[in-house]
Design a protein around this motif. Sequence first.
Motif, short mmCIF file in Angstrom:
data_model
loop_
_atom_site.label_atom_id
_atom_site.label_comp_id
_atom_site.label_asym_id
_atom_site.label_seq_id
_atom_site.Cartn_x
_atom_site.Cartn_y
_atom_site.Cartn_z
N PHE A 1 22.31 40.41 39.07
CA PHE A 1 23.66 40.41 39.41
C PHE A 1 24.27 41.32 39.33
CE2 PHE A 1 22.54 35.97 37.94
CZ PHE A 1 23.13 35.26 38.63
N ASP A 2 24.34 42.03 40.52
CA ASP A 2 25.09 43.52 40.50
C ASP A 2 26.68 43.43 40.57
OD1 ASP A 2 22.35 44.12 40.96
OD2 ASP A 2 22.54 44.57 43.26
N ASP A 3 27.23 44.59 39.80
CA ASP A 3 28.45 44.86 39.60
C ASP A 3 28.95 44.91 41.17
OD1 ASP A 3 28.47 44.40 36.96
OD2 ASP A 3 28.33 46.62 36.68
N PRO A 4 30.24 44.48 41.27
CA PRO A 4 30.82 45.08 42.63
C PRO A 4 30.84 46.78 42.32
CG PRO A 4 32.43 44.27 41.04
CD PRO A 4 31.44 43.86 40.34
N GLY A 5 30.36 47.42 43.70
CA GLY A 5 30.56 48.84 43.80
C GLY A 5 29.32 49.45 42.85
N THR A 6 28.32 48.58 42.69
CA THR A 6 27.22 49.25 41.88
C THR A 6 26.63 50.32 42.35
OG1 THR A 6 25.14 48.60 40.78
CG2 THR A 6 25.70 47.70 43.10
N THR A 7 26.08 51.16 41.70
CA THR A 7 25.47 52.37 42.08
C THR A 7 23.81 52.11 42.25
OG1 THR A 7 25.01 53.01 39.76
CG2 THR A 7 26.99 53.99 40.60
N THR B 1 35.82 26.84 37.59
CA THR B 1 36.97 27.87 37.43
C THR B 1 37.28 28.66 38.74
OG1 THR B 1 35.41 29.55 36.60
CG2 THR B 1 36.62 28.11 35.04
N THR B 2 38.61 28.96 39.11
CA THR B 2 39.18 29.70 40.27
C THR B 2 38.70 30.92 39.85
OG1 THR B 2 41.33 29.71 39.20
CG2 THR B 2 40.73 27.96 40.58
N ASP B 3 39.10 31.95 41.08
CA ASP B 3 39.03 33.50 40.95
C ASP B 3 39.93 33.95 39.89
OD1 ASP B 3 36.81 33.65 42.70
OD2 ASP B 3 38.15 34.31 44.60
N ALA B 4 41.16 33.28 40.10
CA ALA B 4 42.25 33.75 39.06
C ALA B 4 42.00 33.59 37.53
CB ALA B 4 43.81 33.03 39.44
N GLU B 5 41.47 32.48 37.31
CA GLU B 5 41.16 31.96 35.97
C GLU B 5 40.01 33.06 35.46
OE1 GLU B 5 42.17 27.22 36.19
OE2 GLU B 5 40.24 27.95 36.90
N ARG B 6 38.96 33.31 36.34
CA ARG B 6 37.87 34.23 36.13
C ARG B 6 38.53 35.53 36.01
NH1 ARG B 6 32.71 32.06 39.84
NH2 ARG B 6 33.34 30.03 39.58
N ASP B 7 39.40 36.01 36.81
CA ASP B 7 39.83 37.33 36.57
C ASP B 7 40.59 37.62 35.42
OD1 ASP B 7 38.95 38.21 39.17
OD2 ASP B 7 40.72 37.76 39.84
N GLU B 8 41.49 36.47 34.74
CA GLU B 8 42.04 36.63 33.59
C GLU B 8 40.96 36.63 32.32
OE1 GLU B 8 46.17 34.80 32.09
OE2 GLU B 8 44.71 33.67 31.60
N LEU B 9 40.30 35.55 32.36
CA LEU B 9 39.33 35.42 31.39
C LEU B 9 38.39 36.78 31.03
CD1 LEU B 9 37.74 33.60 29.56
CD2 LEU B 9 36.04 33.09 31.36
N ALA B 10 38.01 37.60 31.81
CA ALA B 10 37.16 38.80 31.55
C ALA B 10 37.90 39.77 30.55
CB ALA B 10 36.98 39.60 32.89
N PRO B 11 39.32 40.07 30.79
CA PRO B 11 40.10 40.94 29.87
C PRO B 11 40.42 40.26 28.64
CG PRO B 11 41.35 40.70 31.86
CD PRO B 11 40.04 40.22 32.11
N LEU B 12 40.73 39.16 28.75
CA LEU B 12 41.35 38.18 27.68
C LEU B 12 40.41 38.04 26.55
CD1 LEU B 12 44.02 35.71 27.85
CD2 LEU B 12 42.02 35.08 26.55
N ARG C 1 31.52 35.42 43.71
CA ARG C 1 32.99 35.88 44.02
C ARG C 1 33.10 37.36 43.33
NH1 ARG C 1 35.78 30.40 41.59
NH2 ARG C 1 34.53 29.03 42.62
N ALA C 2 34.32 37.95 43.65
CA ALA C 2 34.59 39.16 43.02
C ALA C 2 33.86 40.36 43.53
CB ALA C 2 34.55 39.18 41.55
#
Length: 382
Positions: free
Chosen positions: A22-28, A283-294, A3-4
């Motif tokens: 595993f490439d970042d989104p928008g990887t160079t 885990t859901t997208d929302a849970e992973r999205d919050e987990l990263a910065p938290l 995802r993401a």
Amino acid sequence: MLRAGVVKRATTLADGRELLYFDDPGTTLGPERAIDSRVLDARGETATMRLDVLSGDWITVAANRQNRVMMPSADADPLAPQSATNPSEIPSLYDVAVFENRSPSFGPALADALDGAPAASNPPRGLDDLEALGLGRTRTSVGRCEVVCFSPEHTGSFGTQSVTRARTVIEAWADRTAALSSLPGIEQVFPFENRGEAIGVTLPHPHGQIYAYPYVTPRTTRVLESIERTGADLFSRILEFEQRSERVVLRGEHWTAFVPFAARWPLEVHLMPHRHVADLAETTDAERDELAPLYLRLLRGVDALYDTPTPYIAAWHQAPVRRGRDSVRLHLQLTSPRRAADKLKFLAGSEAAMGAWAAEVAPEQGAARLRAAVESIPEVRA
């Protein structure tokens, strides 16, 4: 499915070990990756496990781990991208890379000899077989050990990564949890990060590991026993109890970080999702999205406690593959032996020999210090 916007690219190393980018989104980075052209020895035989009949624990004897690289310089970093002078483990520049450990405690052989690995001569015969007690019992340490490189940089940790990179690592953890859980003979999957020489880290490169065990680990076995004695909703009740306490360090919409009521270590904090999930793959997208910065903010708060980085073990406890899926909740347990700027806690006789712990720091005091440190860190944004 990733995802993401994270993209996975699979290849193999010169000796047949699997390597995943595993490439970042928008990887160079482009889609093509270099081939590993090293000449490597054949993969060694799988380690052996011996049963401690007094405890029921299986002890892996992995002599191949004696010769691991110890704190190399940047130009000899085995986790950096390969160069003309550094024949490292990863042929190409990368965002996040995951590969099979060259000196594993478990594997490389699985029960069906996947990927050309040597066949296991004496594999476990299921959980009932592993739980039987007897003198002189041995089994092959089937399983898998993987290295997760958070960055191509020579130094750092998970906490030094960007939100985007942290999110990519979380995707890698979830992907590997699902993939390893599906392999024959695997009973539990454990992602973790060791940070700091005081913990025994041998490489300064920002990385973690994932172990796929052929048994349910002793710690999780004790958790399952507690759940059987107290009820399947134990983790839900623990979370509610801790959220009402003064030990909460950080709370979001989907996750709460707290110092546990009976913390053993001078620095110990748990991070738990608000709903029941057995592992990171659930885990859901929302849970992973919050987990990263938290999670990044929590780790940076840990480092704000002192003038120098704090050593720790960050352990993602997940439910076993076939037991306790509806009762064992995913949670992080971060522990550090650091009890002052220049002091470490060492396990002496009572703790090391008898497992009878004595905590020098009251959990409420530890929570207050860590909460203040976390509050000093600005909210982490992408």
